[in-house]
Every structure is written in C-alpha cells, then in structure tokens.
Design an enzyme around this catalytic site. Structure first.
Site, short mmCIF file in Angstrom:
data_model
loop_
_atom_site.label_atom_id
_atom_site.label_comp_id
_atom_site.label_asym_id
_atom_site.label_seq_id
_atom_site.Cartn_x
_atom_site.Cartn_y
_atom_site.Cartn_z
NE ARG A 122 -4.42 -1.53 1.45
CZ ARG A 122 -5.52 -1.66 2.16
NH1 ARG A 122 -5.55 -1.24 3.41
NH2 ARG A 122 -6.59 -2.20 1.63
CD GLN A 127 -2.99 5.69 -3.82
OE1 GLN A 127 -3.49 6.37 -4.71
NE2 GLN A 127 -2.74 6.17 -2.62
CG ASP A 130 -4.86 -1.48 -2.63
OD1 ASP A 130 -5.15 -2.66 -2.37
OD2 ASP A 130 -4.75 -0.61 -1.76
CB SER A 133 -8.19 -0.34 -1.96
OG SER A 133 -7.24 -0.26 -0.92
CE1 TYR A 231 -5.97 -3.92 5.90
CE2 TYR A 231 -3.62 -3.86 5.40
CZ TYR A 231 -4.93 -4.17 5.03
OH TYR A 231 -5.18 -4.71 3.80
#
Length: 523
Positions: A122, A127, A130, A133, A231
């Site tokens: 991450r 991105q 990802d 996500s 996280y």
C-alpha cells in the site's frame, strides 16, 4: 505470450478477471488474450463481447491453462487448478499466502511464478493495482444496500401527512476503505451516520463526509495507519475496554451497525458483543464485513443471515463484491491490467519479472522454484503523519504572569517612543518659527493617530474590497488641492506628490474592487 482467464470454480463466485475493455488494453501491451467460454456470463459479459474485443474463446479449463503463459483469476486457485500450473507459467490471483502453505509448496514444486493481488504493497505508486481496496470499496457500498434491504424504515427522515419518520441511525465501526464507502453511501441516503476508528488520523476524513466521529474519553497513543500498511494497530486492553463501554452506550440508539474491523492474517477482533446485540431495538440490522475471519460479532454466521431472539438481523455474507459482479469485475480487471503494465515495461508482450521493484517483489509469493513469502519491507515506505505535539495548558497564575510581563513591555516601548518624539519636537521647536510649529504639531499628531488606527486593523480584513474604504478616506487630496496654488515651490511640489499618490489610491482602489466583484458575476 498469451494471457488467459479461466472460469471461476468457487461456488457462487460471479466475478471475472478480464473484461472486454481490459482485454483491449492488455493486447496493446503485446499479449494475445484468451478466456474460457462462459467465464464472464455471470458478470454480464458474453462470449460475443469478448470475441468482438479480439479475445480467443477456449472451451475447457484444462485447454486454457495449457495454452496460456499468464493466467489471471479472482479467487484462490483450488488443488485441481494448482496441478495445472507448469514451469515458467505466471499466475496472478488472490492467493491467501499466509493461510495457503500447500498452494505455495505446489507452486514451488512446479516452478511457477505466483503474484498474490492481496500482497500489493500500500504505497502511492501501487494504488492502481490495489485490488483489496477496490473490492473493499464495493463491499462497503453493498453493505449499506443490504442493510437497507433488511431494515424496515427509511434511511432519511420524512415529515408527511401520514406522520413523521425519524432518520435511521447508522454506526460504522472501522473507517478504512470499506468503512469510508459505507459512510459515504449512508450519508447520501440521508441517515444520521456515526463512525468509530482507533486511528486518530481518520477523524477529519469521517467528518468531511458528513458523519459524526465517535471519540473516546481515553487517551492512548495510536500508531498512524500509514506506518502499518493502512491498517489499525493492536490496541491495549484498557483502550479496548473503553471502546466496548462506548459501544454499549451507543447500542440501544443505533438502527444499523456495519463492522469492518479486520487486520490481514489475524482473526477478526470481537467488537460487537452479545449484550450489545441484546440491547439493540427489534428490527435493527448488523452487517458484519469481517465474517470471513470469524466476524466482529461472534453471533455472526458465515455466509448466512440470521435473526436473533430480540429481532436483530445479523448479515454475515462474504461475497459482497460478487453481488455486484459487473462493477467488481471492471475494477478488478483494471487492477490486473495495471499489474500487467508494470510487468511489461517494453510493451512487447514479454514479462519482465523485476524482483528489485517494490510492487512486483511485494506481491510475488513464488518465483523460479522458490517461495518468496513473506516479502521484505518496501524500500519506499508510506510516511506516517507526525504525532501532534501536546501543548501543556498553562495555569491561571502563568497566564496572569505572561499578561503582566506583556503589559510592562508594551508600556515601556510606548513611553520610550513618546519620550523620543517629545525630545525631537522640542529640538525642532528651538530652531523653527512658531507658525511652522503649529502646523508641524498637527501633522505629527495626524500621523500618530492615523498609524494607530491602521495598525489596529486585522490582516484578514486587508482584502481588495477594503480598497473602497481607502479610496473614500483619501480626503487628503482636498488639502493638497487647496495648497497647490501656493507661491512656495516646496509646498507646490509636496501638494503635487500628495495628489498623485492619493489619485493612485482612489482610482486603483476602485479598479481592484471592480475586478474583485467581477469574479462573482456570470460572464
């Protein structure tokens, strides 16, 4: 090289790792594309759509695995699919490496390369790949839709001839990607939305979306999520008890609770206990997005919807993205396409598996006959926000002492300036005529008063609109016009300079104000 996508074999899975649009993009990288017949049917993509995009349709999964150099999937491959891997072949899929030791050993034995999409680091550059996500975003949105489908009232409040309907109260526990998606959907539907997260940096994000952040009367230094892969870090037992106490306080008021707290490779923490469920009103709904790892509510039954004795519906589905298969497939296929783009820097249809690249190395769990999980930390780590400096609040005595010291310093400065000014005036008065001193004293006092007035204006008020006031207050031009006819050349020079500068103030002030007002007018 040929890029292929088989039909998902996991029961109930409707997603597909290739769409006709993403196939066109992958073909631009130099690859041939193939897909198993019917692979995209449940996601709304027919074989005809793929054929029109130039994708080869292969009838059987065995033939597809044999013909393709790169195979992309959504779900973790089963034992049969792992047996179909061959040396040098690349598999791109969700793989669950922490809980799939048998799969990694099978990949090692067969000499295949495996890229796990959930292991994409991450960091900013990654991105676009990802997939966690992407799917969490859909899960958060769908969780609110499922909650609304099982909730007996409106989300938004209404006042009708038939009576008043209060708005639903929604609590989202965990403000990660899924949580923020749920918050956005809930607020857009008109519910009064509350959100909680242990990470301090998400409070502003939650409030910017129109929800109310639930604060605890408990102070504990929490690590920034950027430093832990996005996280939340594990909280202390004391913090957890304060958190549960707050949830018990909120439980009777909430109509819908959506829990999203999940840390990879761990069991889901229990956040919504049995007594909290018992305290909720009949007809309330709990949607547990952590059901796959045991659930944030231990009464959750994986892949099922249950109703408790007091009438609370608990939803434990684990296939929220699959319930929106078309959208989920589009996003996931885009993630795969970007991964392929990074693996093909030359756009020549040949994979360059660069193990020095942070993203590729982080996602690779098996490479050239070796297990490469877990990966090393990325060279470029996410930058955590600096903790806010805690400013110690001053005591009343300290504040009083500071005020007295500031007053004394200001008084000393003013007395010094007045003394110097008086001395200068006295020195000028000793050599200048009386007629000059009358005008000079008025001039000095005017300058002093004017300086004090202007200096007291706040800087925030120094806008172009203040130019109007400046222009109107340029009464000094009248005095200059009266003096310009004087017979003294020095007076004429000073009066001319005064008219010139005051004119700039007047005309320039109105010009700037006009431009400022024009910004708010339609062109």
């Amino acid at each position: 090289m040929k890029f292929g996508v088989p039909k998902e074999v996991f029961e109930g899975e409707a997603r597909v790792a290739l769409t006709p649009e993403s196939a066109k993009q992958i073909q631009k990288l130099g690859y041939e594309c193939a897909i198993e017949t019917g692979a995209g049917a449940l996601a709304g993509f027919s074989d005809k759509d793929y054929e029109e995009a130039g994708v080869e349709i292969i009838k059987t999964p065995a033939a597809l695995w044999k013909a393709c150099d790169i195979v992309a999937k959504v779900r973790q491959p089963n034992a049969t699919e792992m047996k179909r891997l061959k040396k040098g072949q690349t598999l791109i899929s969700f793989f669950n490496p922490a809980g799939n030791e048998a799969g990694m050993k099978a990949a090692k034995a067969r000499g295949a390369n495996v890229i796990a999409m959930e292991m994409v680091p991450r960091i900013s550059r990654a991105q676009k790949m990802d997939a966690l996500s992407s799917m969490a975003n859909i899960a958060g949105y769908r969780a609110v839709i499922e909650a609304g489908n099982n909730f007996g009232r409106f989300f938004t409040g209404q006042i009708t001839a038939a009576g008043k309907v209060p708005p639903a109260k929604v609590l989202v526990v965990g403000a990660g990607v899924a949580g923020l998606a749920a918050i956005g959907t809930s607020t857009s539907l008109g519910a009064v939305t509350y959100a909680f997260d242990v990470r301090p940096e998400v409070a502003e994000q939650v409030e910017s979306m129109g929800a109310q952040f639930v604060y605890l009367d408990f102070e504990e230094e929490q690590q920034d999520g950027a430093a832990t892969g996005g996280y939340a870090s594990v909280s202390s037992p004391e913090f957890r008890e304060a958190q549960l106490a707050k949830f018990r306080e909120l439980a009777p008021e909430m109509d819908i609770v959506i829990t999203t707290a999940l840390i990879p490779n761990r069991e889901a923490p229990e956040l919504w206990t049995e007594d909290m469920v018992a305290a909720m009103k009949p007809g309330s709904v709990i949607v547990d997005l952590a059901a796959e790892k045991g659930g944030n509510c231990k009464q959750t039954v994986k892949d099922e919807k249950i109703v408790t004795e007091n009438g609370v519906t608990i939803i434990g589905y684990t296939d929220f993205p699959s319930r929106m298969a078309t959208q989920a497939s589009t996003l996931y296929a885009t993630n795969i396409r970007h991964m392929m783009s990074d693996l093909t820097p030359n756009k020549d249809g040949q994979i360059v598996h660069d193990m020095e690249d942070d993203v590729i190395r982080g996602a690779t769990v098996a490479y050239e006959g070796e297990i490469t999980f877990p990966p090393p930390p990325p060279k470029v780590a996410a930058i955590a926000a600096k903790p806010k400096e805690v400013v110690k609040e001053k005591t009343p005595e300290e504040k009083r002492a500071e005020e007295v010291a500031a007053f004394k310093a200001q008084t000393k400065q003013q007395v010094t300036l007045i003394a110097i000014g008086a001395a200068l005036l006295l020195g000028v008065g000793l050599v200048a005529p009386a007629s000059f001193m009358q005008h000079f004293i008025v001039f000095v006092l005017s300058v002093f008063v004017g300086f004090q007035v202007i200096w007291g204006v706040s800087h925030s008020l120094h806008t172009p609109l203040m130019a109007v006031t400046n222009a109107i207050s340029s009464i000094i031009i009248l005095g200059a016009l009266l003096q310009i006819g004087s017979g003294n050349w020095l007076v004429i020079l000073l009066a001319s300079m005064s008219i010139f500068m005051a004119g700039i103030n007047i005309f320039g002030g109105f010009l700037v104000t006009r431009r400022m007002l024009a910004m708010f007018q339609k062109s």
